[in-house]
Scaffold this active site. Structure first.
Site, PDB file in Angstrom:
ATOM      1  N   LYS A  34       0.856  -1.204   0.000  1.00 16.20           N
ATOM      2  CA  LYS A  34       0.000   0.000   0.000  1.00 16.20           C
ATOM      3  C   LYS A  34       0.886   1.247   0.000  1.00 16.20           C
ATOM      4  CE  LYS A  34      -0.282  -0.361   5.037  1.00 16.20           C
ATOM      5  NZ  LYS A  34      -1.125  -0.761   6.187  1.00 16.20           N
ATOM      6  N   TYR A 251      15.721  30.004   8.237  1.00 16.20           N
ATOM      7  CA  TYR A 251      14.514  30.690   8.720  1.00 16.20           C
ATOM      8  C   TYR A 251      14.455  30.663  10.238  1.00 16.20           C
ATOM      9  CZ  TYR A 251      12.635  30.720   3.973  1.00 16.20           C
ATOM     10  OH  TYR A 251      12.428  30.936   2.646  1.00 16.20           O
TER      11      TYR A 251
END
Ligand SMILES: *Cc1c(COP(=O)(O)O)cnc(C)c1O
Length: 355
Positions: A34, A251
């Site tokens: 999956k 940042y």
């Protein structure tokens, strides 16, 4: 070309399947593929794992793709059916849906497929996610057996804590005790249960994570389990900065140097699937040496400490996880799981397939 790349090893997946086989006793193996085979690519995984006895996916679309690729083993739909309209395709493509609520039985009763299908009947043995209550087993099994559209039943459950000290016994014992009288095939084991609890094997086992070379356990490494990493996420240093004491990088300037130091800027960011919440100190390999991330991860870049890598510069190879740096180590440093990191590999990252 931007230097980031995921190297995905066919041989490692094939090897890990053999490890699963060595734990499976006589049980047959559904290779769980999956989520695009946990980020490794469905088509690639199906080739690497061709020796599996079956495949397990989430959606009809994934299952149909596997059939188009030539898979002729059984395919189980781990959450299916999502609607009555999926029954005909299950019958046409010989897909085995997991039935876990009453409406799915209603659909099968109202619209029986021309060719009866194999089903998994899922019982909730304590995880309280999907499944019929164990106490209703007699009525549910009897009803399912009575459906003309059902060719055969495999009983199923799923463990909540197979990777933790609490283990599986508290779920496995009631499951086996309640369902023993039905004398039907059964399936319970995910990777953790398969590796640690042979009594969970049953008829079919359902390993996922271990096939990709990660460990389900916090206290045992993948290498100790004999597994090989299937995915290596690598990139390169694309810039070098010299920080003075007191200067910050990135940042928020979340990392500040306490002495002069060199910082490498690496072409890998959260838009590539690297976790944005990884804090300063998350391990990386620069030029094959252990180093660490610094400050906040940006969309396309992250910063690494070059203090112990004096020879490193623009073009130096960086391993984010994989060979030489287990994805489990990075995941635990970043406060997440290897499942999430592998699945999150972004579509924009080029993949190189290796043997
Ligand atoms: C995903 C999944 C598995 C595989 O679990 P791993 O921990 O990756 O081995 C097995 N069974 C079910 C029902 C699943 O959803």
């Amino acid at each position: 070309m931007r230097p980031i790349q995921a190297r995905i090893s066919i041989g490692a997946m094939a090897h890990n399947l053999r490890v699963a086989r060595s734990h499976a006793g006589g049980a047959r193996i559904f290779a769980v593929v999956k989520a695009n085979a946990y980020g490794h690519g469905l088509s690639r995984a199906r080739r690497a794992l061709a020796a599996a006895d079956g495949f397990a996916v989430l959606t009809l679309e994934e299952a149909a793709n596997l059939r188009l690729m030539g898979v002729d083993q059984p395919i189980v739909l781990l959450e299916g059916l999502f609607g009555a309209d999926e029954i005909a395709t299950c019958s046409e493509l010989d897909l085995w849906p997991v039935l876990h609520h009453a409406a799915q039985l209603d659909w099968l009763q109202q619209q029986p497929p021309a060719r009866p299908i194999q089903v998994f009947l899922k019982f909730d043995s304590g995880m309280h996610r999907l499944g019929f209550p164990l106490v209703e087993h007699a009525a549910i099994v009897a009803r399912t057996k009575s459906l003309a559209g059902v060719a055969g039943i495999t009983l199923m459950t799923h463990f909540a804590q197979a990777d933790e000290p609490a283990g599986v016994d508290w779920q496995l014992q009631p499951f086996l005790h309640e369902l023993a009288g039905h004398d039907l095939p059964w399936s319970s084991a995910n990777s953790a249960a398969l590796l640690r609890y042979p009594e969970t094997r049953g008829t079919w086992v359902r390993p996922g994570l271990m096939l990709y070379g990660a460990s389900p356990f916090a206290d045992v490494t993948a290498a100790e389990l004999g597994l090989r990493p299937a995915m290596t996420l690598q990139s390169e240093v694309i810039g070098v900065q010299r920080l003075q004491a007191g200067e910050g990088v990135g940042y928020g300037q979340l990392f500040r140097a306490d002495r002069p130091m060199r910082v490498g800027i690496v072409a890998c960011g959260y838009a590539d699937g690297y976790p944005r919440h990884a804090l300063t100190g998350t391990p990386v390999l620069v030029d094959g040496r252990a180093s660490r991330t610094l400050g906040r991860v940006s969309m396309d870049m992250l910063c690494v400490d070059l203090s112990d890598c004096p020879a490193a510069g623009v073009g130096s190879p960086v391993v984010l996880w994989g060979e030489g740096l287990p994805v489990d180590t990075v995941a635990s440093a970043a406060g997440t799981s290897s499942y999430e990191l592998l699945c999150a590999l972004a579509a924009r990252v080029p993949v190189a397939e290796t043997n």
